[in-house]
Design a protein around this motif. Structure first.
Motif, mmCIF file in Angstrom:
data_model
loop_
_atom_site.group_PDB
_atom_site.id
_atom_site.type_symbol
_atom_site.label_atom_id
_atom_site.label_comp_id
_atom_site.label_asym_id
_atom_site.label_seq_id
_atom_site.Cartn_x
_atom_site.Cartn_y
_atom_site.Cartn_z
ATOM 1 N N THR A 28 0.852 -1.181 0.000
ATOM 2 C CA THR A 28 0.000 0.000 0.000
ATOM 3 C C THR A 28 0.889 1.233 0.000
ATOM 4 N N HIS A 37 1.346 -5.594 3.089
ATOM 5 C CA HIS A 37 0.203 -6.171 3.778
ATOM 6 C C HIS A 37 0.668 -7.208 4.791
ATOM 7 N N VAL A 92 -3.238 -0.259 -8.494
ATOM 8 C CA VAL A 92 -4.629 0.179 -8.535
ATOM 9 C C VAL A 92 -4.833 1.290 -7.521
ATOM 10 N N ASP A 122 0.366 -4.889 -6.562
ATOM 11 C CA ASP A 122 0.355 -6.346 -6.471
ATOM 12 C C ASP A 122 1.737 -6.879 -6.834
ATOM 13 N N THR A 182 -6.727 3.087 -4.850
ATOM 14 C CA THR A 182 -7.750 2.621 -3.913
ATOM 15 C C THR A 182 -8.382 3.739 -3.113
ATOM 16 N N GLY A 183 -7.845 4.945 -3.236
ATOM 17 C CA GLY A 183 -8.382 6.084 -2.498
ATOM 18 C C GLY A 183 -7.806 7.368 -3.028
ATOM 19 N N THR A 223 -4.248 6.922 -1.751
ATOM 20 C CA THR A 223 -3.663 5.584 -1.579
ATOM 21 C C THR A 223 -3.777 4.782 -2.866
ATOM 22 N N LEU A 224 -2.866 3.846 -3.016
ATOM 23 C CA LEU A 224 -2.945 2.881 -4.112
ATOM 24 C C LEU A 224 -2.279 1.596 -3.660
ATOM 25 N N SER A 225 -2.643 0.494 -4.289
ATOM 26 C CA SER A 225 -2.062 -0.806 -3.942
ATOM 27 C C SER A 225 -1.253 -1.341 -5.114
#
Length: 282
Positions: free
Chosen positions: A185, A243, A206, A216, A208-209, A212-214
């Motif tokens: 994250t 994570h 991606v 993979d 996510t906010g 924020t982004l995630s």
């Protein structure tokens, strides 16, 4: 069953290689137990009288019981409460006295049932400090609790039981690693620019906010994060976190599997076991 109060339908309980059911008196002499609440104590006796009584029940001499009581009261910070009756103490203090009672005969194995349940922060931290010290000194501690944060904080090994069956067991760090995801994250110091998705096109990242982004990392070869950071530059970042599952998430996942498999609501308990190498394991 470990305390010798209930005989299992099958199997055995061994402490130090000795069967609890073959030599009950010999094994239970090595056990100490603290039940949830204050059921271990006589409320109208003083703290010292309780410890001396239970010391005598464990075949300590009066002199030995008094000396051991002094040691334990100092350990838990209750020396100044030795002459108070148990009923005048706070719940946290009563729990500490119950712990002292269980330790009077220096047991090799300590059974703890919800030792911090309902305690204020200071009392709970005091109980956890003593548990850590006991484990470091070589006492095997079997802790049963539904407070998963306490289990995660204290345990070296963890087990989960569903409908009387052991469904998960292992070193706490290994269990958490097994259920953690290969995802990072990224948190920005301020909201992302409008073209952030365009910048990251083609990468496993991606949004996510707003900030924020995630990322993979499942197929990562070591360069994915650096590519993401390069495309985000010069946008200021606040932090990057990998994570990490906690025991609450593991519990939900494991019990969820049981719900799907059995199509029924299971009973569940979690045990955390601080043990030294070569000590007792569940």
């Amino acid at each position: 069953m470990t305390a010798g109060l209930v005989r299992p339908d099958a199997g055995d309980v061994r402490v130090g290689g000795v069967s609890l059911f073959a030599r009950h008196d010999a094994v239970t002499a090595q056990l100490g137990a603290v039940l949830e609440g204050s059921r271990n104590l006589y409320w109208r006796l003083t703290v010292r009288e309780n410890l001396e009584y239970w010391g005598a029940m464990r075949r300590l001499s009066m002199r030995g019981a008094r000396r051991r009581a002094d040691e334990l009261l100092e350990l838990v910070g209750l020396t100044d409460r030795a002459r108070n009756t148990v009923q005048t103490l706070s719940r946290g203090m009563q729990q500490k006295v119950a712990l002292c009672q269980a330790l009077m005969h220096r047991p090799h194995v300590l059974l703890l049932d919800e030792p911090t349940l309902g305690l204020d922060l200071e009392s709970g931290e005091g109980i956890k400090r003593v548990v850590r010290q006991l484990a470091q000194e070589g006492t095997a501690v079997l802790l049963t609790t539904h407070q998963l944060d306490v289990a995660q904080e204290l345990s070296d090994r963890v087990a989960m039981i569903r409908k009387g069956r052991l469904v998960l067991e292992g070193a706490t760090a290994d269990v958490l690693a097994r259920y953690s995801q290969p995802v990072l994250t990224v948190m920005a110091a301020r909201p992302w620019p409008a073209d952030v998705a365009v910048r990251l096109a083609g990468l496993p990242a991606v949004v996510t906010g707003a900030d924020t982004l995630s990322v993979d990392l499942a197929d990562d070869r070591g360069s994915t994060l650096y590519e993401v950071l390069e495309r985000l530059n010069p946008h200021p970042l606040l932090k990057i976190e990998r994570h990490q599952a906690d025991l609450a998430q593991v519990f939900q996942e494991v019990m969820g599997e049981g719900l799907r498999d059995a199509a029924a609501t299971p009973a569940a308990a979690l045990s955390a076991v601080p043990v030294r190498e070569g000590g007792m394991a569940p």
